[in-house]
Design a protein around this motif. Structure first.
Motif, short mmCIF file in Angstrom:
data_model
loop_
_atom_site.label_atom_id
_atom_site.label_comp_id
_atom_site.label_asym_id
_atom_site.label_seq_id
_atom_site.Cartn_x
_atom_site.Cartn_y
_atom_site.Cartn_z
N UNK A 16 0.83 -1.20 0.00
CA UNK A 16 0.00 0.00 0.00
C UNK A 16 0.86 1.25 0.00
N UNK A 17 1.95 1.22 0.77
CA UNK A 17 2.83 2.38 0.82
C UNK A 17 3.42 2.67 -0.55
N UNK A 18 3.83 1.60 -1.28
CA UNK A 18 4.36 1.79 -2.63
C UNK A 18 3.31 2.37 -3.54
N UNK A 19 2.05 1.88 -3.38
CA UNK A 19 0.96 2.39 -4.21
C UNK A 19 0.72 3.86 -3.96
N UNK A 20 0.71 4.26 -2.70
CA UNK A 20 0.50 5.67 -2.36
C UNK A 20 1.63 6.52 -2.92
N UNK A 41 -5.25 17.28 -3.50
CA UNK A 41 -4.79 17.00 -2.15
C UNK A 41 -4.91 15.50 -1.92
N UNK A 42 -3.78 14.83 -1.67
CA UNK A 42 -3.78 13.38 -1.44
C UNK A 42 -4.00 13.11 0.04
N UNK A 43 -5.11 12.45 0.34
CA UNK A 43 -5.44 12.14 1.74
C UNK A 43 -5.54 10.63 1.88
N UNK A 86 6.75 11.12 4.93
CA UNK A 86 7.71 11.10 3.81
C UNK A 86 7.21 11.84 2.57
N UNK A 87 6.02 12.43 2.65
CA UNK A 87 5.51 13.23 1.55
C UNK A 87 4.75 12.45 0.50
N UNK A 88 4.53 11.14 0.73
CA UNK A 88 3.75 10.34 -0.22
C UNK A 88 2.27 10.73 -0.21
N UNK A 89 1.84 11.32 0.88
CA UNK A 89 0.47 11.83 1.00
C UNK A 89 0.54 13.19 1.69
N UNK A 90 -0.46 14.02 1.43
CA UNK A 90 -0.49 15.36 2.02
C UNK A 90 -1.12 15.39 3.40
N UNK A 91 -2.05 14.48 3.65
CA UNK A 91 -2.79 14.47 4.91
C UNK A 91 -3.29 13.06 5.17
#
Length: 278
Positions: A16-20, A41-43, A86-91
């Protein structure tokens, strides 16, 4: 069995982390006052009710407010914070402040709360008894094994006379902080997501509201004990990496999550199993 489950969870989390990360590689992770308001905005959120609430905002409110919203769903309690850090998502939108404080302390992260949105009352569930007073001597009771939710679960049991806790035991209490256990209950510390699936093998389990809903349980009617909303510190929050609270997209989302429309949606959809915190 627990080690196998935890190993599987790590594999799923990594995927999931790789996908995000892949979904946000276009540069949408720049946050703060300088963030581009035209980028989505990626949440990252838990499925129920968090992602459901965000999907309602996306489909009904975001366009009119000029907000592009990209909702990513995960089922664990680690990926949402590591992705924001790590910045892969904004919130992210999945946790309460006691959990966030503990996560920051243990991992050296600097994630902050923007707004409290809702409370998912923690509940005691059972397929074998209809009241905690019916639990037999030596009964097996499942509790979440993460720091703050285990303490929260034990406090719920203590508040209902099942156990007592040592003086000074706080939000990070564990079974080692139990002062008295009149029924000699055997506590099984399991990952929060595993508790609904383990309910049939236990005499009772203390289950987080989102996982109860995911498994088809209705906290307002199925729990034999349910947390009270009044004065509860465990409201779920919209959270960002420090500095991200100045992002105009984050401020806009916070306003929408506190709107009358969202309050009505939560009340109408979840019928008391999820409670607005505003």
């Amino acid at each position: 069995m627990r080690n196998v489950l935890k190993y599987t969870s790590v594999l799923v989390t990594a995927g999931l982390a790789l996908s995000v990360a892949a979904c946000s590689s276009s540069g949408s992770s720049t946050t703060g006052a300088s963030a581009d308001p035209d980028k989505a905005l990626v949440v990252i959120a838990s499925p129920t009710p968090h992602a459901q609430i965000l999907d309602y905002v996306k489909k009904n409110l975001a366009d009119k407010a000029g907000l592009k919203l990209d909702v990513k769903v995960v089922t664990d309690y680690v990926t949402p914070n590591t992705a924001v850090q790590d910045g892969s998502a904004d919130a992210n939108y999945f946790q309460h402040v006691p959990y966030l404080d503990d996560f920051n302390k243990k991992n050296g992260t600097d994630i902050v709360s923007v707004e409290a949105v809702h409370l998912e009352p923690l509940g005691v569930y059972s397929k074998k008894v209809k009241s905690v007073t019916e639990l037999q001597d030596g009964a097996e009771v499942g509790v979440p094994n993460d720091a703050t939710n285990e303490g929260r679960a034990l406090k719920l049991l203590a508040d209902n006379g099942v156990i007592t806790l040592k003086s000074g035991a706080g939000t990070t209490a564990t079974v080692q902080d139990i002062a008295s256990n009149p029924k000699n209950l055997a506590f099984k510390e399991l990952e929060a997501a595993q508790l609904p699936r383990s309910l049939g093998d236990l005499d009772a389990a203390v289950i987080n509201g989102n996982y109860a809903l995911d498994s088809g349980l209705k906290p307002a009617t199925d729990a034999i004990v349910l947390e009270k909303a009044e004065g509860n510190p465990y409201a779920n929050i919209l959270a960002v990496k420090k500095g991200g609270e100045d992002d105009p997209r984050v401020r806009k989302l916070a306003e929408l999550l506190h709107s009358a429309e969202v309050k009505k949606y939560i009340d109408d959809t979840f019928g008391g199993s999820v409670v607005p915190a505003f």
